[in-house]
Every structure is written in structure tokens, then in C-alpha cells.
Scaffold this motif. Sequence first.
Motif, PDB file in Angstrom:
ATOM      1  N   ARG A 286     -19.086  19.134  51.041  1.00  0.00           N
ATOM      2  CA  ARG A 286     -19.541  18.202  52.084  1.00  0.00           C
ATOM      3  C   ARG A 286     -20.989  18.464  52.465  1.00  0.00           C
ATOM      4  NH1 ARG A 286     -15.340  16.893  56.935  1.00  0.00           N
ATOM      5  NH2 ARG A 286     -13.735  15.985  55.648  1.00  0.00           N
TER       6      ARG A 286
ATOM      7  N   ASN B 271     -23.893   7.410  52.115  1.00  0.00           N
ATOM      8  CA  ASN B 271     -22.876   6.705  52.891  1.00  0.00           C
ATOM      9  C   ASN B 271     -22.594   7.418  54.221  1.00  0.00           C
ATOM     10  OD1 ASN B 271     -21.715   8.914  51.682  1.00  0.00           O
ATOM     11  ND2 ASN B 271     -19.788   7.914  51.240  1.00  0.00           N
ATOM     12  N   LYS B 272     -23.615   8.041  54.793  1.00  0.00           N
ATOM     13  CA  LYS B 272     -23.483   8.745  56.071  1.00  0.00           C
ATOM     14  C   LYS B 272     -24.288   8.009  57.124  1.00  0.00           C
ATOM     15  CE  LYS B 272     -23.443  13.072  53.580  1.00  0.00           C
ATOM     16  NZ  LYS B 272     -23.978  14.396  53.486  1.00  0.00           N
ATOM     17  N   ARG B 273     -23.948   8.265  58.363  1.00  0.00           N
ATOM     18  CA  ARG B 273     -24.724   7.656  59.452  1.00  0.00           C
ATOM     19  C   ARG B 273     -25.093   8.738  60.455  1.00  0.00           C
ATOM     20  NH1 ARG B 273     -19.480   5.498  60.221  1.00  0.00           N
ATOM     21  NH2 ARG B 273     -18.447   6.424  62.010  1.00  0.00           N
TER      22      ARG B 273
ATOM     23  N   ASN C 236     -25.085  10.854  63.488  1.00  0.00           N
ATOM     24  CA  ASN C 236     -24.040  11.111  64.478  1.00  0.00           C
ATOM     25  C   ASN C 236     -24.374  12.268  65.417  1.00  0.00           C
ATOM     26  OD1 ASN C 236     -23.555  13.287  62.805  1.00  0.00           O
ATOM     27  ND2 ASN C 236     -21.498  12.678  62.234  1.00  0.00           N
TER      28      ASN C 236
ATOM     29  N   GLY D  85     -23.128  12.030  59.198  1.00  0.00           N
ATOM     30  CA  GLY D  85     -21.761  12.190  58.725  1.00  0.00           C
ATOM     31  C   GLY D  85     -20.989  10.911  58.905  1.00  0.00           C
ATOM     32  N   THR D  86     -19.683  11.059  59.086  1.00  0.00           N
ATOM     33  CA  THR D  86     -18.827   9.893  59.215  1.00  0.00           C
ATOM     34  C   THR D  86     -18.304   9.712  60.628  1.00  0.00           C
ATOM     35  OG1 THR D  86     -16.939  11.220  58.521  1.00  0.00           O
ATOM     36  CG2 THR D  86     -18.102   9.987  56.806  1.00  0.00           C
ATOM     37  N   GLY D  87     -18.476  10.705  61.466  1.00  0.00           N
ATOM     38  CA  GLY D  87     -17.961  10.627  62.832  1.00  0.00           C
ATOM     39  C   GLY D  87     -18.836   9.792  63.743  1.00  0.00           C
TER      40      GLY D  87
ATOM     41  N   GLU E 246     -29.820   5.027  65.553  1.00  0.00           N
ATOM     42  CA  GLU E 246     -29.132   4.979  64.261  1.00  0.00           C
ATOM     43  C   GLU E 246     -29.387   3.693  63.498  1.00  0.00           C
ATOM     44  OE1 GLU E 246     -26.051   3.792  67.415  1.00  0.00           O
ATOM     45  OE2 GLU E 246     -27.721   5.190  67.271  1.00  0.00           O
TER      46      GLU E 246
ATOM     47  N   THR F  43     -31.728   6.158  59.511  1.00  0.00           N
ATOM     48  CA  THR F  43     -30.582   6.204  58.613  1.00  0.00           C
ATOM     49  C   THR F  43     -30.665   7.440  57.730  1.00  0.00           C
ATOM     50  OG1 THR F  43     -31.740   4.963  56.898  1.00  0.00           O
ATOM     51  CG2 THR F  43     -30.491   3.676  58.545  1.00  0.00           C
TER      52      THR F  43
END
Length: 112
Positions: free
Chosen positions: A18, A25-27, A29, A50-52, A86, A90
Motif C-alpha cells: 500500500r 486512484n487515491k484522493r 484525505n 488514500g481511499t478514506g 482536494e 490531487t
Amino acid sequence: MHYGRWMLKLSPQQYLERLTDYSENKRLNYLSAYPNPDLCLNIITEVGFGTGPMKPFLGHPNPHYPLVFPDMPGVNRVRFPFHRPENLLTFQWFKHNIMCRGQPWICGHRQF
């Protein structure tokens, strides 16, 4: 141990996978910044992708100032809006403008 094993319940191998996943494909956070009243800017000290969901800001940024990274050679100073950074900050922008400048191999470039 703290973030990988205890918080995310990942094996060391899963955590490293990770951590070194540079796909885009992460944003955003996580963000930490402090105000610089002389420049009317918030200086970014830490970012996380990350994805959270987006976590509350750390530090004590001024909501009336835009966000910027500290001066770095070869990187144009980009002002990110304080509210909803955000949308512009990016992972793709960060990877190509910050990470790849220091570590060209991340973007598939050879380092000489």
C-alpha cells in the motif's frame, strides 16, 4: 507497527504494498498546514492520500489564506483553495510535481 499492524490490521508485506502503490486512484484525505501572516498563505507541512474520507485539518491554518507548499526549486508555487483543496490538490498533481522531481523512478524515469 502503529499504522499498518495495529490500525489497519495489515501484514508487513500488505502495508509496504500500500505504501509503495503509486497508482493515481487515491484522493487527498489528510492535510496539515500552518499560517504565515506575512505572506497571507497557509504553508502545507504534510499531506496524505488514500481511499478514506478527508480528515479535519491539522495545525492551525487560517481559512482566509490559500494553501501552498513550501518553496521548492523547480516547482511553481500553486495556490490551493482552503475550502475543498482536494478538488485541485490531487494525487496525480502531487505525484508529478513533487514526488517525481525527487524520485524520478516513481514516474518511470531513469535517474542519472
